[in-house]
Structure formats: structure tokens, C-alpha cells
Design a protein around this motif. Structure first.
Motif, short mmCIF file in Angstrom:
data_model
loop_
_atom_site.label_atom_id
_atom_site.label_comp_id
_atom_site.label_asym_id
_atom_site.label_seq_id
_atom_site.Cartn_x
_atom_site.Cartn_y
_atom_site.Cartn_z
N SER A 180 -3.82 1.85 4.44
CA SER A 180 -3.38 0.70 4.90
C SER A 180 -3.38 -0.44 3.84
O SER A 180 -3.93 -0.35 2.76
CB SER A 180 -4.63 0.22 6.03
N GLN A 181 -2.64 -1.37 4.05
CA GLN A 181 -2.63 -2.80 3.27
C GLN A 181 -4.01 -3.15 2.89
O GLN A 181 -4.24 -3.53 1.80
CB GLN A 181 -1.58 -3.79 3.77
N GLU A 182 -4.83 -3.25 4.12
CA GLU A 182 -6.02 -3.78 3.71
C GLU A 182 -6.88 -2.78 2.89
O GLU A 182 -7.62 -3.46 2.00
CB GLU A 182 -6.75 -3.92 5.22
N GLN A 183 -6.80 -1.64 2.99
CA GLN A 183 -7.54 -0.76 2.09
C GLN A 183 -7.00 -0.73 0.77
O GLN A 183 -7.95 -0.91 -0.28
CB GLN A 183 -7.54 0.78 2.47
N TRP A 210 0.68 -1.18 -0.02
CA TRP A 210 0.10 -0.33 0.17
C TRP A 210 0.90 1.46 -0.09
O TRP A 210 0.59 2.32 -0.54
CB TRP A 210 -1.11 0.04 1.25
N GLU A 242 -5.81 -3.50 -0.45
CA GLU A 242 -6.00 -4.88 -1.15
C GLU A 242 -7.75 -4.77 -1.51
O GLU A 242 -8.00 -5.61 -2.29
CB GLU A 242 -5.84 -5.92 0.03
#
Length: 154
Positions: free
Chosen positions: A86-89, A35, A91
Motif C-alpha cells: 500500500s501507499q501507506e506502507q 508504492w 510512506e
């Protein structure tokens, strides 16, 4: 092979699994991007996250038309990426692109070839064929940008 099957194959090549034209595709170029890399600004270039959002914005807009809805996308909003923090956002954004790309290809495969010569929403936009070809070309254009930005980041 029918026209719609050829178009769906070309679309999947640039987004999901092809190597023929650019020796790469979106999925391959984006798979290892963090990210932090995705949101890194290099000079005045768009970020990888912004280009990912931009391409998905148009894919999702055409999916809406393919599913019987209206053409609700507008160029002025095509770069309105919400912050990716964030990495989650990242992804979520990446998975949306890949999921929408497959949905687009499946819907395209289900169209009759005759649909390709029909007006796309309004005659001023040309035919379905013109718009789908344009989408594929647009994807290759931004795939090239993402590939170069990746090289600059490394």
C-alpha cells in the motif's frame, strides 16, 4: 570544518538535500514514487522499495553502534524487505529512511574527530572513518541504481 562535520554534510548530501556529486539525492528521487512504482520489478533488478530498505537497514545498523549498541546487522538480511502492499506502507518505509538518515547525521556531528581513527566495533572492520566513508559511497551506488530504475519505469 571538522572531519565529522564534513562527513555529516556529505552524508546529508546523498540522502537528504545535496546536488553536488549526483545532482540529486535519495529524498529527491523518492519523493514522487508511488508504492506501485516502488515495488515494480524490472528484469532482475532490485526494486526501488528493496533498495530503500537495504540502505536504511545499514543506516539503522550504524545508528545502533553510534548509540552504544552492538553491530547487529548482517549482509544476508539486508534485502529482507517485508511486502509493501500500500501507499501507506511505502510512506512508512520512506519516512523511516529519511528519519534514520537525519538521526545518523546528527549522531555523527556529535562525535569527536578523534573517534574517526578508532576501530569500528572490531579492528577487522577498520576505523569509524572507513565505515562512514563506505556508507556514503554505498548510498551513492544505490542512488544511481534508483535513478536508473526511475527512468526505466517512466
Amino acid at each position: 570544518m571538522s572531519t565529522v562535520l564534513q562527513l555529516a554534510k556529505r552524508f546529508r548530501e546523498v540522502l537528504l538535500d545535496g546536488l553536488w556529486i549526483a545532482n540529486t539525492n535519495f529524498k529527491d528521487q523518492l519523493k514522487d514514487i508511488t508504492w506501485e512504482q516502488a515495488v515494480t520489478q524490472i528484469g532482475s533488478l532490485n526494486t526501488i522499495a528493496m533498495l530503500t530498505f537495504h540502505i536504511d537497514y545499514y543506516i539503522a545498523g550504524l545508528i545502533n553502534v553510534f548509540e552504544g549498541g552492538g553491530l547487529e546487522i548482517r549482509d544476508q538480511y539486508s534485502f529482507d524487505l517485508p511486502p509493501v502492499e500500500s501507499q501507506e506502507q511505502w510512506e512508512v518505509l520512506l519516512n523511516k529512511l529519511l528519519s534514520d538518515a537525519e538521526r545518523f547525521a546528527v549522531l555523527l556531528e556529535q562525535m569527536p574527530d578523534a573517534k574517526m581513527n578508532e576501530p569500528f566495533v572490531d579492528e577487522k572492520y577498520g576505523s569509524y572513518l572507513r565505515n562512514i566513508d563506505g556508507m556514503i559511497e554505498h548510498c551513492y551506488y544505490h542512488l544511481g541504481q534508483i535513478t536508473l530504475i526511475r527512468k526505466l519505469l517512466n
